[in-house]
Scaffold this active site. Structure first.
Site, PDB file in Angstrom:
ATOM      1  N   LYS A  32      -5.063  -1.974  -3.758  1.00 42.23           N
ATOM      2  CA  LYS A  32      -4.115  -1.945  -2.631  1.00 42.23           C
ATOM      3  C   LYS A  32      -4.423  -0.722  -1.777  1.00 42.23           C
ATOM      4  O   LYS A  32      -4.714   0.359  -2.307  1.00 42.23           O
ATOM      5  CB  LYS A  32      -2.669  -1.882  -3.130  1.00 42.23           C
ATOM      6  CG  LYS A  32      -1.657  -1.825  -1.977  1.00 42.23           C
ATOM      7  CD  LYS A  32      -0.227  -2.053  -2.440  1.00 42.23           C
ATOM      8  CE  LYS A  32       0.393  -0.832  -3.068  1.00 42.23           C
ATOM      9  NZ  LYS A  32       0.466   0.345  -2.187  1.00 42.23           N
ATOM     10  N   GLU A  72       7.004  -2.544   3.121  1.00 40.67           N
ATOM     11  CA  GLU A  72       7.920  -1.593   2.475  1.00 40.67           C
ATOM     12  C   GLU A  72       8.913  -1.035   3.482  1.00 40.67           C
ATOM     13  O   GLU A  72       8.521  -0.496   4.532  1.00 40.67           O
ATOM     14  CB  GLU A  72       7.130  -0.440   1.819  1.00 40.67           C
ATOM     15  CG  GLU A  72       8.065   0.578   1.168  1.00 40.67           C
ATOM     16  CD  GLU A  72       7.401   1.515   0.180  1.00 40.67           C
ATOM     17  OE1 GLU A  72       6.207   1.328  -0.143  1.00 40.67           O
ATOM     18  OE2 GLU A  72       8.087   2.451  -0.264  1.00 40.67           O
TER      19      GLU A  72
HETATM   20  O1  KIV Z   1       3.000   2.969  -5.548  1.00 39.20           O
HETATM   21  C1  KIV Z   1       3.843   2.062  -5.535  1.00 39.20           C
HETATM   22  O2  KIV Z   1       4.667   1.921  -6.441  1.00 39.20           O
HETATM   23  C2  KIV Z   1       3.829   1.145  -4.399  1.00 39.20           C
HETATM   24  C3  KIV Z   1       4.890   0.089  -4.353  1.00 39.20           C
HETATM   25  C4  KIV Z   1       6.174   0.706  -3.994  1.00 39.20           C
HETATM   26  C5  KIV Z   1       4.542  -1.017  -3.459  1.00 39.20           C
HETATM   27  O3  KIV Z   1       3.008   1.263  -3.550  1.00 39.20           O
END
Ligand code: KIV
Length: 296
Positions: free
Chosen positions: A112, A182
């Protein structure tokens, strides 16, 4: 148990709701996987909820890989997404690919990346070109906390909302298999979800997203720091843990732990016990001899 794949997540668009949780270590991964999570995100939020930093900026790729390996060992079914930390994809597309590859080698199935500005899209495209699936993340992107001026709702004014719609479309166009939204208004998340052909996964983005993600420690009430409005706590595990530890310490101090029968081991037989006492007597006698030896 069948392993969840990236195409399976894409196919969930608009049909069944995607359930995603963060996980940071072997036991949390085992529990979240057994509970049926579709996706486990090894989130850089571990900086705050596990390591005690005030934000996510201090964790490194090596920190994240350490946790990714533990999550991979504890996961049978869920898709594992490794969260690329601050500075691991900002310097160059080449560095981004190398770092993303290390997540895959540590057991992640995808990575991600936060943001959607042109340099970010170039990094995402390079990572995808190395056959690594990418989940996008827009709205409140915690790695930009200093630029954003805090952990704040994003896109509540029409111009900002418009920019986020464009960013979501750019991430889809770049080839992301899903996108995290988010802390954005519910109406905006619904609009983005309707426009995209890839799943949106919300956190503080209302009920219209194709999936939802929450931080493991928030859902279970393990983290006793600030809990945002969008969190629903399903347990108060920190309190349960503290009460259990207080009871243990009270038992130790009161002589009630360990119990002589239930929690202790014993010699193999009465015969062995007699031999132990005999050995002690012998030892005491020989100590006595040494003590009584004339000096000098
Ligand atoms: O690091 C994390 O927990 C996240 C989520 C909040 C999507 O990026």
């Amino acid at each position: 148990m069948k392993k969840t794949t990236v195409p399976a997540i894409r196919a969930m668009k608009g049909s069944s709701r995607i359930g995603m949780l963060t996980a940071y270590d072997y036991p949390s991964a085992r529990v979240a996987d057994a509970a049926g999570a579709d996706i486990l995100l090894v989130g850089d939020s571990l900086a705050m909820v596990v390591l005690g930093y005030p934000d996510t900026l201090s964790v490194t790729v090596d920190d994240m890989l350490h946790h990714t390996r533990a999550v991979a060992r504890g996961t049978k079914s869920a898709l594992i997404v490794g969260d690329m930390p601050y500075l691991s994809y900002h310097v160059s597309a080449e560095e981004a690919v190398r770092n993303a590859g290390r997540f895959i080698q540590a057991g992640a199935n995808a990575v991600k990346v936060e943001g959607a500005k042109p340099s970010r899209l170039r990094a995402i495209e390079a990572i995808l070109d190395a056959e690594i699936p990418v989940m996008g993340h827009i709205g409140l992107t915690p790695q930009s906390v200093n630029a954003l001026g805090g952990f704040k709702l994003q896109g509540k004014h029409a111009d900002d909302a418009r920019r986020l719609i464009d960013e979501a479309a750019a991430l889809e166009h770049a080839g992301c298999f899903s996108v995290v939204l988010e802390c954005v208004p519910s109406e905006l998340a619904a609009m983005i979800t309707e426009r995209l052909t890839i799943p949106t996964i919300g956190i503080g983005a209302g009920p219209s997203c194709d999936g939802q993600v929450l931080v493991f420690h928030d859902v279970l009430g393990i983290y006793d720091g600030h809990t945002p409005k969008f969190v629903r706590q399903y347990a108060h595990v920190a309190q349960t843990m503290q009460s259990a530890l207080e009871a243990y310490l009270a038992d130790v101090r009161g002589g009630q732990f360990p119990d002589e029968q239930k929690e202790s081991f014993h010699m193999a037989s009465d015969e062995e016990l007699k031999r132990l006492y005999a050995a002690r007597e012998q030892a005491e006698e020989s100590v006595g001899v040494v003590v009584e030896m004339p000096r000098g």
